[in-house]
Scaffold this motif. Structure first.
Motif, PDB file in Angstrom:
ATOM      1  N   LEU A   1       0.806  -1.255  -0.060  1.00 61.16           N
ATOM      2  CA  LEU A   1       0.028   0.332   0.001  1.00 61.16           C
ATOM      3  C   LEU A   1       0.649   1.330   0.055  1.00 61.16           C
ATOM      4  O   LEU A   1       0.383   2.376  -0.456  1.00 61.16           O
ATOM      5  CB  LEU A   1      -0.814   0.051   1.206  1.00 61.16           C
ATOM      6  CG  LEU A   1      -1.822  -1.042   1.299  1.00 61.16           C
ATOM      7  CD1 LEU A   1      -2.581  -1.209   2.601  1.00 61.16           C
ATOM      8  CD2 LEU A   1      -3.075  -1.223   0.206  1.00 61.16           C
ATOM      9  N   GLU A   2       2.185   0.917   0.302  1.00 58.98           N
ATOM     10  CA  GLU A   2       2.939   2.119   0.419  1.00 58.98           C
ATOM     11  C   GLU A   2       3.877   2.135  -0.571  1.00 58.98           C
ATOM     12  O   GLU A   2       5.023   3.102  -0.785  1.00 58.98           O
ATOM     13  CB  GLU A   2       3.859   2.433   1.876  1.00 58.98           C
ATOM     14  CG  GLU A   2       2.886   2.282   3.047  1.00 58.98           C
ATOM     15  CD  GLU A   2       2.071   3.464   3.002  1.00 58.98           C
ATOM     16  OE1 GLU A   2       2.270   4.573   2.746  1.00 58.98           O
ATOM     17  OE2 GLU A   2       0.748   3.207   3.445  1.00 58.98           O
ATOM     18  N   ALA A   3       3.801   1.163  -1.550  1.00 54.28           N
ATOM     19  CA  ALA A   3       4.735   1.185  -2.725  1.00 54.28           C
ATOM     20  C   ALA A   3       4.127   1.525  -4.130  1.00 54.28           C
ATOM     21  O   ALA A   3       4.729   1.240  -5.245  1.00 54.28           O
ATOM     22  CB  ALA A   3       5.382  -0.482  -2.636  1.00 54.28           C
ATOM     23  N   SER A   4       3.087   2.037  -4.128  1.00 54.71           N
ATOM     24  CA  SER A   4       2.534   2.363  -5.368  1.00 54.71           C
ATOM     25  C   SER A   4       3.146   3.442  -5.876  1.00 54.71           C
ATOM     26  O   SER A   4       3.516   4.312  -5.196  1.00 54.71           O
ATOM     27  CB  SER A   4       0.998   2.443  -5.403  1.00 54.71           C
ATOM     28  OG  SER A   4       0.506   3.547  -4.532  1.00 54.71           O
ATOM     29  N   SER A   5       2.871   3.650  -6.987  1.00 51.45           N
ATOM     30  CA  SER A   5       3.379   5.048  -7.925  1.00 51.45           C
ATOM     31  C   SER A   5       2.707   5.324  -9.320  1.00 51.45           C
ATOM     32  O   SER A   5       2.169   4.239  -9.727  1.00 51.45           O
ATOM     33  CB  SER A   5       4.943   4.782  -8.039  1.00 51.45           C
ATOM     34  OG  SER A   5       5.196   3.671  -8.868  1.00 51.45           O
ATOM     35  N   PRO A   6       2.674   6.687  -9.521  1.00 50.52           N
ATOM     36  CA  PRO A   6       1.868   6.835 -10.774  1.00 50.52           C
ATOM     37  C   PRO A   6       2.683   6.141 -11.932  1.00 50.52           C
ATOM     38  O   PRO A   6       3.687   6.095 -12.004  1.00 50.52           O
ATOM     39  CB  PRO A   6       2.000   8.351 -10.868  1.00 50.52           C
ATOM     40  CG  PRO A   6       2.450   8.809  -9.591  1.00 50.52           C
ATOM     41  CD  PRO A   6       3.141   7.776  -8.825  1.00 50.52           C
ATOM     42  N   MET A   7       1.588   5.741 -12.976  1.00 48.17           N
ATOM     43  CA  MET A   7       2.097   5.311 -14.060  1.00 48.17           C
ATOM     44  C   MET A   7       1.498   6.299 -15.594  1.00 48.17           C
ATOM     45  O   MET A   7       0.556   6.196 -15.687  1.00 48.17           O
ATOM     46  CB  MET A   7       1.669   3.742 -14.459  1.00 48.17           C
ATOM     47  CG  MET A   7       2.108   2.593 -13.348  1.00 48.17           C
ATOM     48  SD  MET A   7       3.684   2.125 -13.839  1.00 48.17           S
ATOM     49  CE  MET A   7       4.602   2.494 -12.159  1.00 48.17           C
ATOM     50  N   ASP A   8       2.594   6.813 -16.002  1.00 45.99           N
ATOM     51  CA  ASP A   8       2.050   7.845 -16.982  1.00 45.99           C
ATOM     52  C   ASP A   8       2.583   7.561 -18.360  1.00 45.99           C
ATOM     53  O   ASP A   8       2.840   8.273 -18.991  1.00 45.99           O
ATOM     54  CB  ASP A   8       2.841   9.286 -16.678  1.00 45.99           C
ATOM     55  CG  ASP A   8       2.394   9.668 -14.887  1.00 45.99           C
ATOM     56  OD1 ASP A   8       1.140   9.423 -14.857  1.00 45.99           O
ATOM     57  OD2 ASP A   8       3.170  10.386 -14.383  1.00 45.99           O
ATOM     58  N   PHE A   9       2.930   6.170 -18.507  1.00 43.08           N
ATOM     59  CA  PHE A   9       3.499   6.011 -19.918  1.00 43.08           C
ATOM     60  C   PHE A   9       2.378   6.046 -20.942  1.00 43.08           C
ATOM     61  O   PHE A   9       2.782   6.379 -22.351  1.00 43.08           O
ATOM     62  CB  PHE A   9       3.831   4.400 -20.038  1.00 43.08           C
ATOM     63  CG  PHE A   9       2.970   3.426 -19.618  1.00 43.08           C
ATOM     64  CD1 PHE A   9       2.163   2.915 -20.408  1.00 43.08           C
ATOM     65  CD2 PHE A   9       2.637   3.086 -18.140  1.00 43.08           C
ATOM     66  CE1 PHE A   9       1.109   1.842 -20.077  1.00 43.08           C
ATOM     67  CE2 PHE A   9       1.865   1.997 -17.829  1.00 43.08           C
ATOM     68  CZ  PHE A   9       1.029   1.532 -18.637  1.00 43.08           C
ATOM     69  N   LEU A  10       1.175   6.246 -20.374  1.00 41.54           N
ATOM     70  CA  LEU A  10       0.133   6.492 -21.679  1.00 41.54           C
ATOM     71  C   LEU A  10      -0.828   7.553 -20.838  1.00 41.54           C
ATOM     72  O   LEU A  10      -1.761   7.179 -20.199  1.00 41.54           O
ATOM     73  CB  LEU A  10      -0.903   5.299 -21.950  1.00 41.54           C
ATOM     74  CG  LEU A  10      -0.283   4.321 -22.677  1.00 41.54           C
ATOM     75  CD1 LEU A  10      -1.054   3.140 -23.073  1.00 41.54           C
ATOM     76  CD2 LEU A  10       0.107   4.899 -24.355  1.00 41.54           C
ATOM     77  N   PRO A  11      -0.394   8.814 -21.198  1.00 44.44           N
ATOM     78  CA  PRO A  11      -1.027   9.993 -20.543  1.00 44.44           C
ATOM     79  C   PRO A  11      -2.451   9.643 -20.453  1.00 44.44           C
ATOM     80  O   PRO A  11      -3.177  10.428 -19.503  1.00 44.44           O
ATOM     81  CB  PRO A  11      -0.555  11.283 -20.929  1.00 44.44           C
ATOM     82  CG  PRO A  11       0.775  10.795 -21.587  1.00 44.44           C
ATOM     83  CD  PRO A  11       0.453   9.117 -22.268  1.00 44.44           C
ATOM     84  N   GLY A  12      -3.152   9.297 -21.444  1.00 48.64           N
ATOM     85  CA  GLY A  12      -4.609   9.150 -21.624  1.00 48.64           C
ATOM     86  C   GLY A  12      -5.355   8.353 -20.645  1.00 48.64           C
ATOM     87  O   GLY A  12      -6.640   8.383 -20.295  1.00 48.64           O
ATOM     88  N   PHE A  13      -4.647   7.378 -19.917  1.00 51.12           N
ATOM     89  CA  PHE A  13      -5.144   6.700 -18.790  1.00 51.12           C
ATOM     90  C   PHE A  13      -4.503   7.044 -17.503  1.00 51.12           C
ATOM     91  O   PHE A  13      -3.375   7.470 -17.491  1.00 51.12           O
ATOM     92  CB  PHE A  13      -4.629   5.087 -19.108  1.00 51.12           C
ATOM     93  CG  PHE A  13      -5.052   4.437 -20.247  1.00 51.12           C
ATOM     94  CD1 PHE A  13      -6.424   3.768 -20.276  1.00 51.12           C
ATOM     95  CD2 PHE A  13      -4.293   4.517 -21.344  1.00 51.12           C
ATOM     96  CE1 PHE A  13      -6.831   3.073 -21.302  1.00 51.12           C
ATOM     97  CE2 PHE A  13      -4.943   3.758 -22.520  1.00 51.12           C
ATOM     98  CZ  PHE A  13      -6.240   3.141 -22.314  1.00 51.12           C
ATOM     99  N   SER A  14      -5.227   7.031 -16.477  1.00 52.20           N
ATOM    100  CA  SER A  14      -5.116   7.593 -15.130  1.00 52.20           C
ATOM    101  C   SER A  14      -4.661   6.415 -14.392  1.00 52.20           C
ATOM    102  O   SER A  14      -5.599   5.609 -13.677  1.00 52.20           O
ATOM    103  CB  SER A  14      -6.024   8.345 -14.534  1.00 52.20           C
ATOM    104  OG  SER A  14      -5.592   8.855 -13.343  1.00 52.20           O
ATOM    105  N   LEU A  15      -3.359   5.999 -14.368  1.00 52.33           N
ATOM    106  CA  LEU A  15      -3.136   4.524 -13.671  1.00 52.33           C
ATOM    107  C   LEU A  15      -2.077   4.689 -12.703  1.00 52.33           C
ATOM    108  O   LEU A  15      -1.207   5.829 -12.382  1.00 52.33           O
ATOM    109  CB  LEU A  15      -2.312   3.823 -14.944  1.00 52.33           C
ATOM    110  CG  LEU A  15      -3.189   3.571 -15.973  1.00 52.33           C
ATOM    111  CD1 LEU A  15      -2.245   3.051 -17.219  1.00 52.33           C
ATOM    112  CD2 LEU A  15      -4.427   2.564 -15.704  1.00 52.33           C
ATOM    113  N   GLU A  16      -2.026   3.762 -11.612  1.00 52.96           N
ATOM    114  CA  GLU A  16      -0.958   3.491 -10.662  1.00 52.96           C
ATOM    115  C   GLU A  16      -0.585   2.317 -10.890  1.00 52.96           C
ATOM    116  O   GLU A  16      -1.167   1.305 -11.184  1.00 52.96           O
ATOM    117  CB  GLU A  16      -1.507   3.949  -9.454  1.00 52.96           C
ATOM    118  CG  GLU A  16      -2.801   3.189  -8.883  1.00 52.96           C
ATOM    119  CD  GLU A  16      -3.185   3.545  -7.578  1.00 52.96           C
ATOM    120  OE1 GLU A  16      -2.834   4.889  -7.057  1.00 52.96           O
ATOM    121  OE2 GLU A  16      -4.088   3.089  -7.082  1.00 52.96           O
TER     122      GLU A  16
END
Length: 308
Positions: free
Chosen positions: A67-82
């Motif tokens: 739960l403390e190890a997640s990070s944003p994933m921005d490789f495809l900016p159209g998706f809002s991912l972690e």
């Protein structure tokens, strides 16, 4: 193998994958819908993880470390991912034949906000797998509001707004509180008691977060492979695979799991695979035909490359 056959070395292999609702179907507090066991998906958040980063092993502790190890994933900016690490990634150095890599990480993708809501579940003990007398199958009737009162040591006659204030103080975040509320976990809806908080919440969410008649799922996979070539140049290969389900046919999960299994089975029946016992699909004579036939079924990836 193409890189290694050309004299290159894999410096880093980072891979994230998620089975998700298509963006237009992600309309709930978790941004998630279940196409497999809710219990398994929730329990996975309490597992540990292990991966290699810059030559050092990173350990993520069980029971909350993810739960403390997640990070944003921005490789495809159209998706809002972690994303967050998944289980033990270090074993793939040997399996993939990339022991020279100093970074090896495999992880899970979710829409942003998923981990924060799960943190709220953990904070309130909702993912506890141990039996709770109040949730015994033959116990007295119970609503979700009453169960929240029990969790917070409040009388179940408390006003709803006062209960929300107490939960907000416990959770520390209004968005997480709203997520619990939107998921019906503070409602007057009767609880279907399954013994433990984990099993009871899993049962509840299995009914709340289901795919509707015309909704579709999505598989999203991202590989980032850093290569060092013999002339010293470094190249970053970004590989994406996105597959959508068909509301009138197969889900994306069914296609991306079922087609490879079916293709491999036919290869065994046709004598293309003749080795005995447990055979992993990591050799070129197996995975190249499978990938080609997956492309024939419409499952394909895209690759972009930049020199660093």
């Amino acid at each position: 193998h193409d890189v290694q056959n050309s004299g290159g070395k894999i410096e880093s292999f980072v891979s994230f994958c998620g089975g998700l609702p298509a963006p237009e179907c992600s309309d709930n507090a978790l941004g998630y819908k279940f196409s497999w066991s809710p219990r398994g998906a929730l329990l996975n958040m309490l597992s540990g993880a292990r991966y290699l980063k810059n030559g050092k092993i990173v350990e993520i502790e069980e029971n909350g470390g993810l739960l403390e190890a997640s990070s944003p994933m921005d490789f495809l900016p159209g998706f809002s991912l972690e994303g967050y690490p998944n289980r033990d990634s270090t074993i793939y150095g040997e399996l993939y034949g990339i022991n020279e890599a100093s970074t090896i990480l495999r992880g899970t993708l979710r829409y942003k906000g998923y981990v924060d809501v799960i943190k709220g579940f953990v904070n309130l003990g909702l993912l506890d797998p141990n039996p709770v007398p109040l949730l015994h199958e033959t116990g007295p009737d119970l609503t979700w509001k009453q169960f929240m009162c029990h969790i917070t040591n409040q009388d179940d006659s408390i006003f709803y707004d006062n209960l929300k204030e107490i939960l907000l103080d416990r959770l520390g975040d209004e968005k997480t509180l709203k997520g619990l509320e939107d998921l019906g976990l503070m409602s007057e809806q009767p609880v279907v008691k399954c013994g433990s908080p984990l099993d009871t919440v899993s049962q509840h969410l299995s009914n709340q977060l289901v795919y509707g008649k015309n909704e579709r799922d999505m598989i999203l996979m991202r590989h980032e492979v850093t290569v060092r070539w013999p002339d010293g140049r470094r190249e970053l290969k970004g590989i994406n695979m996105i597959e959508y389900g068909d509301p009138k046919g197969y889900t994306a999960m069914a296609k991306t799991v079922g087609y490879p299994c079916a293709i491999a089975t036919k290869m065994v029946l046709d004598g293309e695979i003749q080795r005995k016992g447990m055979v992993l699909p990591f050799t070129q004579d197996i995975y190249r035909p499978i990938l080609k036939r997956l492309r024939d079924e419409g499952i394909r990836d895209t690759e972009k490359s930049v020199f660093l």
